[in-house]
Design an enzyme around this catalytic site. Structure first.
Site, short mmCIF file in Angstrom:
data_model
loop_
_atom_site.label_atom_id
_atom_site.label_comp_id
_atom_site.label_asym_id
_atom_site.label_seq_id
_atom_site.Cartn_x
_atom_site.Cartn_y
_atom_site.Cartn_z
CE LYS A 1 21.85 42.72 -11.95
NZ LYS A 1 21.26 42.81 -10.65
CE LYS B 1 19.87 36.19 -6.61
NZ LYS B 1 18.76 37.12 -6.76
CE LYS C 1 14.87 41.84 -12.63
NZ LYS C 1 15.05 41.03 -11.50
P1 ATP Z 1 18.10 38.75 -10.51
O1 ATP Z 1 19.27 38.26 -11.30
O2 ATP Z 1 17.13 37.69 -10.11
O3 ATP Z 1 17.46 39.98 -11.07
P2 ATP Z 1 19.98 39.85 -8.71
O4 ATP Z 1 21.11 38.91 -8.92
O5 ATP Z 1 20.06 41.23 -9.24
O6 ATP Z 1 18.63 39.19 -9.13
P3 ATP Z 1 18.84 40.69 -6.19
O7 ATP Z 1 18.19 39.78 -5.24
O8 ATP Z 1 17.94 41.53 -7.01
O9 ATP Z 1 19.79 39.87 -7.15
O10 ATP Z 1 19.91 41.59 -5.45
C1 ATP Z 1 20.43 41.39 -4.16
C2 ATP Z 1 21.53 42.38 -3.88
O11 ATP Z 1 22.67 42.10 -4.68
C3 ATP Z 1 21.15 43.83 -4.22
O12 ATP Z 1 21.65 44.67 -3.21
C4 ATP Z 1 21.83 44.10 -5.52
O13 ATP Z 1 22.13 45.46 -5.70
C5 ATP Z 1 23.09 43.26 -5.37
N1 ATP Z 1 23.63 42.84 -6.66
C6 ATP Z 1 22.99 42.10 -7.60
N2 ATP Z 1 23.80 41.85 -8.64
C7 ATP Z 1 24.98 42.48 -8.37
C8 ATP Z 1 26.22 42.60 -9.08
N3 ATP Z 1 26.43 42.05 -10.26
N4 ATP Z 1 27.23 43.29 -8.50
C9 ATP Z 1 27.06 43.87 -7.30
N5 ATP Z 1 25.91 43.79 -6.57
C10 ATP Z 1 24.88 43.11 -7.10
#
Ligand code: ATP
Ligand code: LTN
Length: 336
Positions: free
Chosen positions: A201, A204, A119
């Site tokens: 990964k 969003k 980040k």
């Molecule tokens: P950002 O993109 O803003 O960093 P993020 O998409 O990683 O955020 P978070 O709010 O940080 O979302 O994560 C919420 C939950 O979703 C966490 O438990 C995280 O491990 C899970 N998660 C996030 N992205 C993935 C993915 N690609 N596959 C599986 N689980 C995920």
């Protein structure tokens, strides 16, 4: 999953940041497991709005995203009467405990967190102290409820390990104050990949909208995004590290249908990627349909959302304050 579903009354906690509309990755990696666990356990789920302040967002947008995320959590059928569904900033004890835990976390430990390094690279113009302290606030979220299990995607495993280390260290000084939490990471879906760069990964915050499926995407959009997912030139459906695009679609198909790799390979034997992608799209659309219908209804019910959030915050605060009070006494803060 089987061995833990037989135990009752374990506490489960997890939060998700309101940094944007959740993706299929968030759903298959985390939210879907929340919905299953909500039926069996004492669950506490919420929106981590304080964590999302680590990235600059327009205030009205953050407020809107938090409200929509809260509505989405309710649309997962988390049963807000039996469980607690809340917004992190509504319970000040999280921030209070985070400060105390900061003093029991080493700089070097926090500096090792790979999410901080990633980040920092992505937000080079705003590497704020909150970004560095993020995992300690997350540890406070978890430890303040004496959580046994924390359902998250694989990307959060390192943060969970830090929370365990902080709890163990604190307990070794002051006696058993915190439950040492276990991560709960599903077998498949724990890391859904980008549809465009399947080595990364699905996130969003990706700048390429074709890389992710949002939980609010319409069937048409879902079909288009899956059709344009990157695969390879072999036109044969099987699971392999050499085929990250196809393997990712198989993970998605498995997480939505429960079909094993062998069953999926048999289903598409002799067929091309067109048929495979159409089936994956259909499975995703069907998986999300009930959630989308319920979300569309709940998100309009402002009074219900506010009342439920106020009730969740009150019940969460009552539990959180018990742990906070104990910690304050242990470390020597004047408490009466
Ligand atoms: P950002 O993109 O803003 O960093 P993020 O998409 O990683 O955020 P978070 O709010 O940080 O979302 O994560 C919420 C939950 O979703 C966490 O438990 C995280 O491990 C899970 N998660 C996030 N992205 C993935 C993915 N690609 N596959 C599986 N689980 C995920
Ligand atoms: N950092 C987490 C969100 C989060 C969380 C938590 C998850 C904040 N506090 C407590 C589990 C438990 C993420 O998913 N990025």
């Amino acid at each position: 999953m089987e061995n833990i579903t037989t135990e009752k009354q374990k506490t489960v906690l997890s939060l998700i940041q309101p940094t944007g509309t959740p993706t299929l990755g968030n759903y298959l990696g985390a939210l879907k497991n929340w919905a299953t666990m909500a039926q069996e356990y004492d669950c506490i789920f919420g929106a981590a709005d304080l964590h999302s302040l680590t990235v600059r967002t327009e205030p009205a947008l953050l407020r809107k995203r938090t409200l929509e995320l809260y509505a989405l959590l309710l649309a997962l059928d988390l049963d807000p009467e039996k469980n607690i569904v809340f917004v992190q900033s509504h319970v000040p004890a999280h921030s209070q405990l985070a400060w105390i835990l900061n003093c029991y976390t080493q700089f070097g430990e926090a500096a090792r967190m790979t999410q901080f390094k990633d980040k920092s690279q992505k937000n080079a113009d705003n590497i704020n102290v909150g970004l560095f302290d993020y995992p300690v606030l997350m540890a406070a979220d978890i430890l303040i409820y004496q959580s046994d299990y924390v359902p998250v995607g694989i990307d959060q495993k390192q943060h969970l390990e830090l929370a365990r280390d902080i709890a163990t260290r604190f307990n070794s000084v002051y006696g058993s104050v915190f439950t040492v939490p276990e991560p709960f990471i599903g077998k498949r879906g724990a890391s859904i990949k980008s549809l465009q760069e399947p080595e990364k990964k699905m996130s969003k915050s990706d700048t390429n909208a074709k890389a992710f499926i949002l939980l609010t995407d319409t069937p048409d959009v879902i079909t288009k995004k899956i059709k344009s997912a990157v695969t390879d030139s072999e036109a044969k459906v099987y699971y392999s590290p050499d085929k990250p695009g196809v393997s990712n679609l198989m993970d998605i198909y498995n997480a939505c249908t429960g079909l094993s790799n062998e069953q999926i390979e048999a289903e598409f034997d002799g067929k091309g990627y067109g048929d495979f992608k159409a089936a994956v799209a259909e499975a995703v659309i069907e998986e999300l349909r009930p959630l989308q219908e319920k979300f569309d209804r709940i998100v309009k019910e402002k009074t219900y959302l506010e009342q439920t959030a106020a009730d969740g915050a009150e019940r969460a605060a009552r539990r959180a304050n018990r742990t906070l009070g104990k910690v304050m006494k242990k470390v020597g803060l004047w408490k009466f």
